[in-house]
Design a protein around this motif. Structure first.
Motif, PDB file in Angstrom:
ATOM      1  N   ALA A 194       0.836  -1.202   0.000  1.00 37.58           N
ATOM      2  CA  ALA A 194       0.000   0.000   0.000  1.00 37.58           C
ATOM      3  C   ALA A 194       0.871   1.253   0.000  1.00 37.58           C
ATOM      4  O   ALA A 194       0.611   2.202  -0.752  1.00 37.58           O
ATOM      5  N   GLU A 195       1.915   1.245   0.810  1.00 37.60           N
ATOM      6  CA  GLU A 195       2.809   2.404   0.880  1.00 37.60           C
ATOM      7  C   GLU A 195       3.523   2.618  -0.452  1.00 37.60           C
ATOM      8  O   GLU A 195       3.636   3.741  -0.928  1.00 37.60           O
ATOM      9  N   ARG A 196       3.973   1.523  -1.068  1.00 41.26           N
ATOM     10  CA  ARG A 196       4.716   1.644  -2.329  1.00 41.26           C
ATOM     11  C   ARG A 196       3.855   2.196  -3.462  1.00 41.26           C
ATOM     12  O   ARG A 196       4.323   2.964  -4.285  1.00 41.26           O
ATOM     13  N   ILE A 197       2.583   1.795  -3.509  1.00 45.23           N
ATOM     14  CA  ILE A 197       1.737   2.302  -4.606  1.00 45.23           C
ATOM     15  C   ILE A 197       1.018   3.599  -4.227  1.00 45.23           C
ATOM     16  O   ILE A 197       0.388   4.220  -5.072  1.00 45.23           O
ATOM     17  N   GLY A 198       1.110   3.983  -2.969  1.00 43.63           N
ATOM     18  CA  GLY A 198       0.540   5.264  -2.551  1.00 43.63           C
ATOM     19  C   GLY A 198      -0.945   5.249  -2.253  1.00 43.63           C
ATOM     20  O   GLY A 198      -1.668   6.180  -2.588  1.00 43.63           O
ATOM     21  N   VAL A 199      -1.408   4.167  -1.599  1.00 42.23           N
ATOM     22  CA  VAL A 199      -2.814   4.097  -1.173  1.00 42.23           C
ATOM     23  C   VAL A 199      -2.852   3.718   0.299  1.00 42.23           C
ATOM     24  O   VAL A 199      -1.852   3.302   0.877  1.00 42.23           O
ATOM     25  N   GLN A 200      -4.012   3.851   0.901  1.00 40.89           N
ATOM     26  CA  GLN A 200      -4.167   3.469   2.303  1.00 40.89           C
ATOM     27  C   GLN A 200      -4.212   1.948   2.427  1.00 40.89           C
ATOM     28  O   GLN A 200      -4.665   1.244   1.522  1.00 40.89           O
ATOM     29  N   ARG A 201      -3.764   1.463   3.554  1.00 42.31           N
ATOM     30  CA  ARG A 201      -3.753   0.019   3.818  1.00 42.31           C
ATOM     31  C   ARG A 201      -5.153  -0.562   3.709  1.00 42.31           C
ATOM     32  O   ARG A 201      -5.347  -1.654   3.212  1.00 42.31           O
ATOM     33  N   SER A 202      -6.152   0.198   4.131  1.00 45.38           N
ATOM     34  CA  SER A 202      -7.531  -0.290   4.076  1.00 45.38           C
ATOM     35  C   SER A 202      -7.987  -0.540   2.635  1.00 45.38           C
ATOM     36  O   SER A 202      -8.793  -1.437   2.388  1.00 45.38           O
ATOM     37  N   SER A 203      -7.463   0.224   1.684  1.00 49.40           N
ATOM     38  CA  SER A 203      -7.813   0.009   0.270  1.00 49.40           C
ATOM     39  C   SER A 203      -7.382  -1.381  -0.182  1.00 49.40           C
ATOM     40  O   SER A 203      -8.127  -2.082  -0.862  1.00 49.40           O
ATOM     41  N   ILE A 204      -6.174  -1.772   0.217  1.00 58.14           N
ATOM     42  CA  ILE A 204      -5.666  -3.097  -0.136  1.00 58.14           C
ATOM     43  C   ILE A 204      -6.530  -4.164   0.523  1.00 58.14           C
ATOM     44  O   ILE A 204      -6.956  -5.125  -0.104  1.00 58.14           O
ATOM     45  N   SER A 205      -6.804  -3.975   1.798  1.00 56.81           N
ATOM     46  CA  SER A 205      -7.610  -4.936   2.549  1.00 56.81           C
ATOM     47  C   SER A 205      -8.990  -5.114   1.929  1.00 56.81           C
ATOM     48  O   SER A 205      -9.466  -6.241   1.763  1.00 56.81           O
ATOM     49  N   HIS A 206      -9.622  -4.015   1.554  1.00 58.32           N
ATOM     50  CA  HIS A 206     -10.972  -4.089   0.987  1.00 58.32           C
ATOM     51  C   HIS A 206     -10.978  -4.750  -0.385  1.00 58.32           C
ATOM     52  O   HIS A 206     -11.913  -5.483  -0.712  1.00 58.32           O
ATOM     53  N   ILE A 207      -9.958  -4.513  -1.182  1.00 54.01           N
ATOM     54  CA  ILE A 207      -9.892  -5.153  -2.502  1.00 54.01           C
ATOM     55  C   ILE A 207      -9.599  -6.637  -2.342  1.00 54.01           C
ATOM     56  O   ILE A 207     -10.234  -7.474  -2.989  1.00 54.01           O
ATOM     57  N   LEU A 208      -8.646  -6.990  -1.474  1.00 48.42           N
ATOM     58  CA  LEU A 208      -8.305  -8.401  -1.277  1.00 48.42           C
ATOM     59  C   LEU A 208      -9.470  -9.193  -0.692  1.00 48.42           C
ATOM     60  O   LEU A 208      -9.634 -10.375  -0.996  1.00 48.42           O
ATOM     61  N   SER A 209     -10.292  -8.554   0.128  1.00 53.12           N
ATOM     62  CA  SER A 209     -11.438  -9.253   0.722  1.00 53.12           C
ATOM     63  C   SER A 209     -12.634  -9.320  -0.225  1.00 53.12           C
ATOM     64  O   SER A 209     -13.594 -10.034   0.039  1.00 53.12           O
ATOM     65  N   GLY A 210     -12.579  -8.554  -1.322  1.00 52.10           N
ATOM     66  CA  GLY A 210     -13.693  -8.531  -2.259  1.00 52.10           C
ATOM     67  C   GLY A 210     -14.744  -7.491  -1.916  1.00 52.10           C
ATOM     68  O   GLY A 210     -15.755  -7.373  -2.598  1.00 52.10           O
TER      69      GLY A 210
END
Length: 124
Positions: free
Chosen positions: A26-42
């Motif tokens: 998330a840090e490397r692509i410049g988004v919040q950690r929650s964005s990654i979590s929400h996409i990975l969870s569907g």
């Protein structure tokens, strides 16, 4: 339309391949950690901005593969992925474009996508 569950699996494959944590990714692509979590969870679908940030930070990731699973990842691992697109059997390793078009097929438009998120369209 993007299948969110399949996209999440491919995104997880990218994260694992680069040995990243979700937070580091998330840090490397410049988004919040929650964005990654929400996409990975569907829970959420990826936005175009999100996809472009992934491609910007990880240029080895192919857009076509990330969006619909056709193509190869990681790079130079053509044997690890099964080709499901009938056109891909007539492609070159580098361009992923058909060598010969189907009979009676004419080019309608060519669109080139740049890593900065812009694109250029050509009509013959």
């Amino acid at each position: 339309m993007i299948n969110s569950g399949e996209f999440a699996k491919r995104l997880q494959k990218v994260i694992d391949h680069y040995d990243e944590t979700a937070s580091g990714f998330a840090e490397r692509i410049g988004v919040q950690r929650s964005s990654i979590s929400h996409i990975l969870s569907g829970r959420n679908k990826p936005s175009l901005d999100f996809v472009m940030k992934v491609l910007g930070a990880y240029p080895e990731v192919e857009l076509y593969w990330l969006l619909n699973g056709k193509g190869f990842f990681p790079p130079n691992s053509s044997l690890s992925n099964i080709q499901t697109d009938p056109l891909e059997s007539n492609t070159t390793q580098h361009s992923r474009l058909p060598i010969e078009p189907k009979s009676n097929t004419e080019i309608e438009k060519i669109v080139i996508f740049f890593k900065d998120g812009t694109f250029k369209s050509y009509t013959p």
